[in-house]
Design a protein around this motif. Structure first.
Motif, PDB file in Angstrom:
ATOM      1  N   GLY A 107      12.668   5.754  13.935  1.00  0.00           N
ATOM      2  CA  GLY A 107      13.745   4.997  14.553  1.00  0.00           C
ATOM      3  C   GLY A 107      13.489   3.507  14.679  1.00  0.00           C
ATOM      4  O   GLY A 107      14.291   2.793  15.271  1.00  0.00           O
ATOM      5  N   TRP A 108      12.355   3.042  14.180  1.00  0.00           N
ATOM      6  CA  TRP A 108      11.987   1.629  14.227  1.00  0.00           C
ATOM      7  C   TRP A 108      11.312   1.285  12.907  1.00  0.00           C
ATOM      8  O   TRP A 108      10.649   2.135  12.321  1.00  0.00           O
ATOM      9  CB  TRP A 108      10.950   1.367  15.323  1.00  0.00           C
ATOM     10  N   PRO A 109      11.426   0.021  12.458  1.00  0.00           N
ATOM     11  CA  PRO A 109      10.586  -0.365  11.319  1.00  0.00           C
ATOM     12  C   PRO A 109       9.121  -0.099  11.689  1.00  0.00           C
ATOM     13  O   PRO A 109       8.672  -0.496  12.761  1.00  0.00           O
ATOM     14  CB  PRO A 109      10.860  -1.856  11.152  1.00  0.00           C
ATOM     15  N   SER A 110       8.409   0.625  10.850  1.00  0.00           N
ATOM     16  CA  SER A 110       7.024   1.023  11.132  1.00  0.00           C
ATOM     17  C   SER A 110       6.102   0.389  10.104  1.00  0.00           C
ATOM     18  O   SER A 110       6.184   0.690   8.915  1.00  0.00           O
ATOM     19  CB  SER A 110       6.898   2.550  11.082  1.00  0.00           C
ATOM     20  N   PHE A 111       5.229  -0.486  10.591  1.00  0.00           N
ATOM     21  CA  PHE A 111       4.316  -1.212   9.729  1.00  0.00           C
ATOM     22  C   PHE A 111       2.895  -0.700   9.901  1.00  0.00           C
ATOM     23  O   PHE A 111       2.530  -0.164  10.946  1.00  0.00           O
ATOM     24  CB  PHE A 111       4.354  -2.712  10.060  1.00  0.00           C
ATOM     25  N   ARG A 112       2.088  -0.885   8.874  1.00  0.00           N
ATOM     26  CA  ARG A 112       0.678  -0.493   8.870  1.00  0.00           C
ATOM     27  C   ARG A 112      -0.198  -1.743   8.879  1.00  0.00           C
ATOM     28  O   ARG A 112       0.277  -2.873   8.698  1.00  0.00           O
ATOM     29  CB  ARG A 112       0.382   0.367   7.637  1.00  0.00           C
ATOM     30  N   ASP A 113      -1.505  -1.553   9.093  1.00  0.00           N
ATOM     31  CA  ASP A 113      -2.433  -2.682   9.188  1.00  0.00           C
ATOM     32  C   ASP A 113      -2.308  -3.635   8.007  1.00  0.00           C
ATOM     33  O   ASP A 113      -2.271  -4.857   8.186  1.00  0.00           O
ATOM     34  CB  ASP A 113      -3.882  -2.193   9.293  1.00  0.00           C
ATOM     35  N   GLU A 114      -2.252  -3.088   6.776  1.00  0.00           N
ATOM     36  CA  GLU A 114      -2.237  -3.951   5.593  1.00  0.00           C
ATOM     37  C   GLU A 114      -0.919  -4.720   5.441  1.00  0.00           C
ATOM     38  O   GLU A 114      -0.841  -5.667   4.659  1.00  0.00           O
ATOM     39  CB  GLU A 114      -2.532  -3.157   4.315  1.00  0.00           C
ATOM     40  N   GLU A 115       0.084  -4.350   6.214  1.00  0.00           N
ATOM     41  CA  GLU A 115       1.371  -5.044   6.167  1.00  0.00           C
ATOM     42  C   GLU A 115       1.502  -6.096   7.267  1.00  0.00           C
ATOM     43  O   GLU A 115       2.504  -6.816   7.326  1.00  0.00           O
ATOM     44  CB  GLU A 115       2.511  -4.028   6.300  1.00  0.00           C
ATOM     45  N   GLU A 121       9.428   6.444   6.672  1.00  0.00           N
ATOM     46  CA  GLU A 121       8.673   6.417   7.929  1.00  0.00           C
ATOM     47  C   GLU A 121       9.461   5.669   9.002  1.00  0.00           C
ATOM     48  O   GLU A 121       9.519   6.112  10.153  1.00  0.00           O
ATOM     49  CB  GLU A 121       7.310   5.763   7.721  1.00  0.00           C
ATOM     50  N   SER A 122      10.085   4.555   8.632  1.00  0.00           N
ATOM     51  CA  SER A 122      10.862   3.786   9.606  1.00  0.00           C
ATOM     52  C   SER A 122      12.041   4.599  10.133  1.00  0.00           C
ATOM     53  O   SER A 122      12.300   4.617  11.340  1.00  0.00           O
ATOM     54  CB  SER A 122      11.348   2.484   8.964  1.00  0.00           C
ATOM     55  N   ARG A 123      12.725   5.286   9.259  1.00  0.00           N
ATOM     56  CA  ARG A 123      13.853   6.134   9.694  1.00  0.00           C
ATOM     57  C   ARG A 123      13.373   7.269  10.594  1.00  0.00           C
ATOM     58  O   ARG A 123      14.001   7.587  11.606  1.00  0.00           O
ATOM     59  CB  ARG A 123      14.570   6.720   8.488  1.00  0.00           C
ATOM     60  N   GLY A 174       0.796  -1.222   0.000  1.00  0.00           N
ATOM     61  CA  GLY A 174       0.000   0.000   0.000  1.00  0.00           C
ATOM     62  C   GLY A 174       0.829   1.273   0.000  1.00  0.00           C
ATOM     63  O   GLY A 174       0.305   2.367   0.188  1.00  0.00           O
ATOM     64  N   ARG A 175       2.122   1.122  -0.187  1.00  0.00           N
ATOM     65  CA  ARG A 175       3.040   2.264  -0.265  1.00  0.00           C
ATOM     66  C   ARG A 175       4.334   1.774  -0.908  1.00  0.00           C
ATOM     67  O   ARG A 175       4.540   0.582  -1.098  1.00  0.00           O
ATOM     68  CB  ARG A 175       3.298   2.860   1.115  1.00  0.00           C
ATOM     69  N   THR A 176       5.194   2.698  -1.220  1.00  0.00           N
ATOM     70  CA  THR A 176       6.456   2.339  -1.865  1.00  0.00           C
ATOM     71  C   THR A 176       7.498   1.960  -0.815  1.00  0.00           C
ATOM     72  O   THR A 176       7.350   2.276   0.380  1.00  0.00           O
ATOM     73  CB  THR A 176       7.008   3.515  -2.691  1.00  0.00           C
ATOM     74  N   MET A 177       8.569   1.334  -1.275  1.00  0.00           N
ATOM     75  CA  MET A 177       9.679   1.014  -0.374  1.00  0.00           C
ATOM     76  C   MET A 177      10.267   2.303   0.195  1.00  0.00           C
ATOM     77  O   MET A 177      10.583   2.371   1.382  1.00  0.00           O
ATOM     78  CB  MET A 177      10.762   0.209  -1.104  1.00  0.00           C
ATOM     79  N   LYS A 234      -2.556   8.763   9.952  1.00  0.00           N
ATOM     80  CA  LYS A 234      -2.806   7.820   8.856  1.00  0.00           C
ATOM     81  C   LYS A 234      -3.407   6.512   9.344  1.00  0.00           C
ATOM     82  O   LYS A 234      -3.740   5.652   8.544  1.00  0.00           O
ATOM     83  CB  LYS A 234      -1.507   7.519   8.119  1.00  0.00           C
ATOM     84  N   GLY A 235      -3.487   6.331  10.660  1.00  0.00           N
ATOM     85  CA  GLY A 235      -4.029   5.090  11.216  1.00  0.00           C
ATOM     86  C   GLY A 235      -3.048   4.425  12.153  1.00  0.00           C
ATOM     87  O   GLY A 235      -2.157   5.066  12.711  1.00  0.00           O
ATOM     88  N   ASN A 236      -3.225   3.118  12.338  1.00  0.00           N
ATOM     89  CA  ASN A 236      -2.341   2.372  13.218  1.00  0.00           C
ATOM     90  C   ASN A 236      -0.939   2.319  12.623  1.00  0.00           C
ATOM     91  O   ASN A 236      -0.764   2.133  11.429  1.00  0.00           O
ATOM     92  CB  ASN A 236      -2.866   0.947  13.417  1.00  0.00           C
ATOM     93  N   ARG A 237       0.043   2.495  13.501  1.00  0.00           N
ATOM     94  CA  ARG A 237       1.450   2.419  13.100  1.00  0.00           C
ATOM     95  C   ARG A 237       2.154   1.560  14.139  1.00  0.00           C
ATOM     96  O   ARG A 237       2.235   1.905  15.312  1.00  0.00           O
ATOM     97  CB  ARG A 237       2.079   3.810  13.051  1.00  0.00           C
ATOM     98  N   TYR A 238       2.634   0.414  13.700  1.00  0.00           N
ATOM     99  CA  TYR A 238       3.274  -0.546  14.593  1.00  0.00           C
ATOM    100  C   TYR A 238       4.785  -0.341  14.521  1.00  0.00           C
ATOM    101  O   TYR A 238       5.415  -0.659  13.516  1.00  0.00           O
ATOM    102  CB  TYR A 238       2.871  -1.977  14.206  1.00  0.00           C
ATOM    103  N   CYS A 239       5.339   0.237  15.574  1.00  0.00           N
ATOM    104  CA  CYS A 239       6.776   0.465  15.667  1.00  0.00           C
ATOM    105  C   CYS A 239       7.386  -0.784  16.286  1.00  0.00           C
ATOM    106  O   CYS A 239       7.145  -1.091  17.453  1.00  0.00           O
ATOM    107  CB  CYS A 239       7.074   1.694  16.511  1.00  0.00           C
ATOM    108  N   ILE A 240       8.153  -1.499  15.489  1.00  0.00           N
ATOM    109  CA  ILE A 240       8.593  -2.836  15.853  1.00  0.00           C
ATOM    110  C   ILE A 240      10.114  -2.886  15.966  1.00  0.00           C
ATOM    111  O   ILE A 240      10.835  -2.381  15.110  1.00  0.00           O
ATOM    112  CB  ILE A 240       8.104  -3.849  14.783  1.00  0.00           C
TER     113      ILE A 240
END
Length: 113
Positions: A50-58, A45-47, A36-39, A88-94
């Motif tokens: 400071g953490w890989p940031s994933f969205r619901d669809e990921e 967003e991850s940078r 749902g977005r580009t690399m 933009k919604g849920n953002r999972y900082c992993i």
């Protein structure tokens, strides 16, 4: 893996354009990015956070849960990080270490994430 390995691999994603992130304890697939977005958007967003940031669809909801306090865990109990929603919604900082596993049953070389 070292964060630079993650960034180097992201520059040369698999043919389908998605990277798979596996549970470090079980090898189960937890996240597929980008979806749902580009690399470039995923990496930016991850940078920024400071953490890989994933969205619901990921998120692979067969293997990931979010607790009422926002803690994000695998169904097998691996602490992954936290849900920090934004405009933009849920953002999972992993934590990258928590999703640096190999595919389930793969005893080969280091994961490609």
């Amino acid at each position: 893996p070292h964060p630079q390995v993650f960034l180097d691999e992201a520059k040369n994603p698999p043919a389908d354009g998605e990277m798979t992130f596996y549970d470090s304890n079980t090898g189960k697939p937890l996240y597929y990015a980008p979806r749902g977005r580009t690399m470039d958007q995923f990496l930016k967003e991850s940078r920024n956070h400071g953490w890989p940031s994933f969205r619901d669809e990921e998120t692979n909801w067969d293997h990931v849960r979010v607790l009422p306090n926002g803690e994000t865990v695998s169904v097998d109990g691996t602490h992954l990080g936290h849900n920090l929603p934004d405009g933009k919604g849920n953002r999972y900082c992993i934590n990258l270490v928590c999703v640096a596993g190999r595919p389930d049953g793969d005893c080969g070389t280091q994961s490609t994430l």
